[in-house]
Design a protein around this motif. Structure first.
Motif, short mmCIF file in Angstrom:
data_model
loop_
_atom_site.label_atom_id
_atom_site.label_comp_id
_atom_site.label_asym_id
_atom_site.label_seq_id
_atom_site.Cartn_x
_atom_site.Cartn_y
_atom_site.Cartn_z
N ASP A 81 0.93 -0.97 0.02
CA ASP A 81 -0.03 0.00 0.01
C ASP A 81 0.89 1.09 -0.05
OD1 ASP A 81 -2.28 1.80 0.24
OD2 ASP A 81 -1.87 1.61 2.48
N LEU A 82 0.94 1.84 -0.97
CA LEU A 82 1.94 2.95 -1.31
C LEU A 82 1.09 4.27 -0.46
CD1 LEU A 82 3.10 2.74 -5.06
CD2 LEU A 82 4.30 2.25 -2.89
N GLY A 83 2.00 5.05 0.15
CA GLY A 83 1.55 6.25 0.76
C GLY A 83 2.81 7.44 0.48
N GLU A 84 2.28 8.49 0.99
CA GLU A 84 3.18 9.74 0.83
C GLU A 84 4.42 9.68 1.78
OE1 GLU A 84 1.19 13.57 0.70
OE2 GLU A 84 -0.19 12.59 -0.77
N SER A 85 4.05 9.10 2.93
CA SER A 85 5.30 8.76 3.87
C SER A 85 5.29 7.33 4.56
CB SER A 85 4.87 10.00 5.13
OG SER A 85 3.81 9.61 5.62
N ARG A 86 4.01 6.74 4.50
CA ARG A 86 3.95 5.36 5.22
C ARG A 86 3.41 4.55 4.09
NH1 ARG A 86 1.74 4.88 10.72
NH2 ARG A 86 0.02 3.68 9.78
N ASN A 87 4.03 3.19 4.28
CA ASN A 87 3.78 2.15 3.14
C ASN A 87 3.55 0.97 3.71
OD1 ASN A 87 4.65 3.56 0.42
ND2 ASN A 87 6.31 3.92 2.06
N GLU A 120 4.55 -13.01 -6.79
CA GLU A 120 3.80 -11.99 -7.02
C GLU A 120 3.84 -10.72 -6.22
OE1 GLU A 120 -0.31 -12.94 -8.65
OE2 GLU A 120 -0.91 -12.12 -6.80
N VAL A 121 3.71 -9.48 -6.92
CA VAL A 121 3.70 -8.42 -6.15
C VAL A 121 2.35 -7.46 -6.64
CG1 VAL A 121 4.98 -6.28 -5.39
CG2 VAL A 121 6.26 -8.34 -5.93
N SER A 122 1.66 -7.24 -5.59
CA SER A 122 0.54 -6.51 -5.83
C SER A 122 0.73 -5.04 -5.30
CB SER A 122 -0.66 -7.15 -5.11
OG SER A 122 -0.91 -8.54 -5.81
N VAL A 123 0.59 -4.23 -6.05
CA VAL A 123 0.73 -2.84 -5.60
C VAL A 123 -0.46 -1.88 -5.62
CG1 VAL A 123 2.08 -0.64 -5.85
CG2 VAL A 123 3.09 -2.75 -6.40
N LYS A 147 5.46 -11.90 -10.85
CA LYS A 147 4.20 -11.16 -11.56
C LYS A 147 3.84 -9.76 -10.76
CE LYS A 147 -0.52 -12.17 -12.68
NZ LYS A 147 -1.49 -12.93 -12.39
N ILE A 148 3.85 -8.68 -11.45
CA ILE A 148 3.57 -7.59 -10.79
C ILE A 148 2.03 -6.88 -11.17
CG2 ILE A 148 4.12 -5.09 -10.63
CD1 ILE A 148 6.63 -7.15 -9.89
N ARG A 149 1.41 -6.72 -10.13
CA ARG A 149 -0.20 -6.43 -10.32
C ARG A 149 -0.42 -4.93 -9.95
NH1 ARG A 149 -4.41 -9.58 -8.36
NH2 ARG A 149 -3.48 -9.31 -6.37
N LEU A 150 -1.28 -4.10 -10.50
CA LEU A 150 -1.77 -2.96 -9.85
C LEU A 150 -3.01 -3.26 -9.72
CD1 LEU A 150 -0.50 0.03 -12.35
CD2 LEU A 150 0.29 -0.35 -10.09
N ILE A 151 -3.30 -2.75 -8.19
CA ILE A 151 -4.63 -2.91 -7.83
C ILE A 151 -5.12 -1.35 -7.57
CG2 ILE A 151 -6.02 -3.84 -5.78
CD1 ILE A 151 -4.36 -6.02 -7.46
N PHE A 180 -4.85 -6.03 -0.91
CA PHE A 180 -4.45 -6.08 -2.64
C PHE A 180 -3.62 -7.36 -2.91
CE2 PHE A 180 -2.96 -1.30 -1.65
CZ PHE A 180 -4.46 -1.07 -1.82
N THR A 181 -3.20 -8.26 -1.78
CA THR A 181 -2.71 -9.46 -2.32
C THR A 181 -4.03 -10.37 -2.75
OG1 THR A 181 -2.96 -10.29 -0.10
CG2 THR A 181 -0.94 -9.56 -0.90
N LEU A 182 -5.14 -10.15 -2.28
CA LEU A 182 -6.53 -10.95 -2.65
C LEU A 182 -7.20 -10.27 -3.69
CD1 LEU A 182 -7.29 -11.42 1.29
CD2 LEU A 182 -5.95 -12.77 -0.20
N ALA A 183 -7.16 -9.24 -3.88
CA ALA A 183 -7.94 -8.50 -4.97
C ALA A 183 -7.45 -8.85 -6.44
CB ALA A 183 -7.99 -6.86 -4.73
#
Length: 195
Positions: A81-87, A120-123, A147-151, A180-183
């Motif tokens: 879960d990308l964030g501006e300061s926390r991930n 797999e990496v779900s971002v 495998k890279i996935r955008l969610i 995100f890993t499940l979606a």
């Protein structure tokens, strides 16, 4: 270098051998862990044991746990879960959550450089987070076979309440990363593209 008993069990049991202080610190990041030997055993490097995944409790535990367990558990998935300061970062193996953490942007990039075994990496993406900030690290993982996935964060957030009820100890960032890993998401072919 790691101890993994292959057996027909529905879930992975993680164990720990070492100092109590180190065990308490490891418990902050692992979903379920017990003291003693289990299917996969994390071992405090200060203890002399033969089989297990060694971690240095004086070092960066988050990086060590994610990199060691990604290698020890082939086929694992990462949710970010990308964030501006926390991930938020979560590791799932065979549908079972294993690790969770909240890290800075710099720590996330460092962590992604250490991980080699993720399948797999779900971002998650939203208007407030730009996945291109970690594009070089994602390309490296993709080249290693992930495998890279955008969610879409808005679409995936429908499961947030249910996930919080199941894992009330997780932060919002960690819950989103787990979702995100499940979606379902869009798979990216970024390996062959120049950056």
């Amino acid at each position: 270098m790691f101890h993994l008993k292959i057996s027909i069990v529905s879930s992975l049991e993680l164990g720990f051998l070492g100092r109590r202080r180190c065990f308490e610190e490891v418990k902050r990041y692992v979903f379920r862990i017990a003291y003693g030997r289990r299917d996969l055993t994390l071992i405090d490097a200060a203890v002399r044991e033969s089989d297990g995944v060694y971690i240095d409790c004086a070092g960066d535990l988050v990086s060590q746990l994610f990199s060691a367990l990604a290698n020890a558990l082939p086929g694992s998935s990462l949710g970010i879960d990308l964030g501006e300061s926390r991930n938020g970062v979560v590791m799932v193996w065979r549908g079972e959550p294993v690790l969770h953490a909240v890290v800075s942007a710099q720590k996330l990039r460092e962590l992604l450089l250490l991980i080699n075994g993720a399948a797999e990496v779900s971002v998650g993406y939203s208007p407030h987070a730009d996945p291109s900030a970690i594009l070089p690290e994602l390309k490296r993982l993709c080249a290693a076979g992930a495998k890279i996935r955008l969610i879409d964060e808005m679409g995936a957030s429908r499961g947030r309440f249910w996930m919080w009820r199941k894992y009330p100890f997780l932060s919002e960032d960690e819950v989103d990363a787990l979702i995100f890993t499940l979606a379902p998401g869009i798979s990216l072919d970024i390996c062959g593209k120049p950056f």
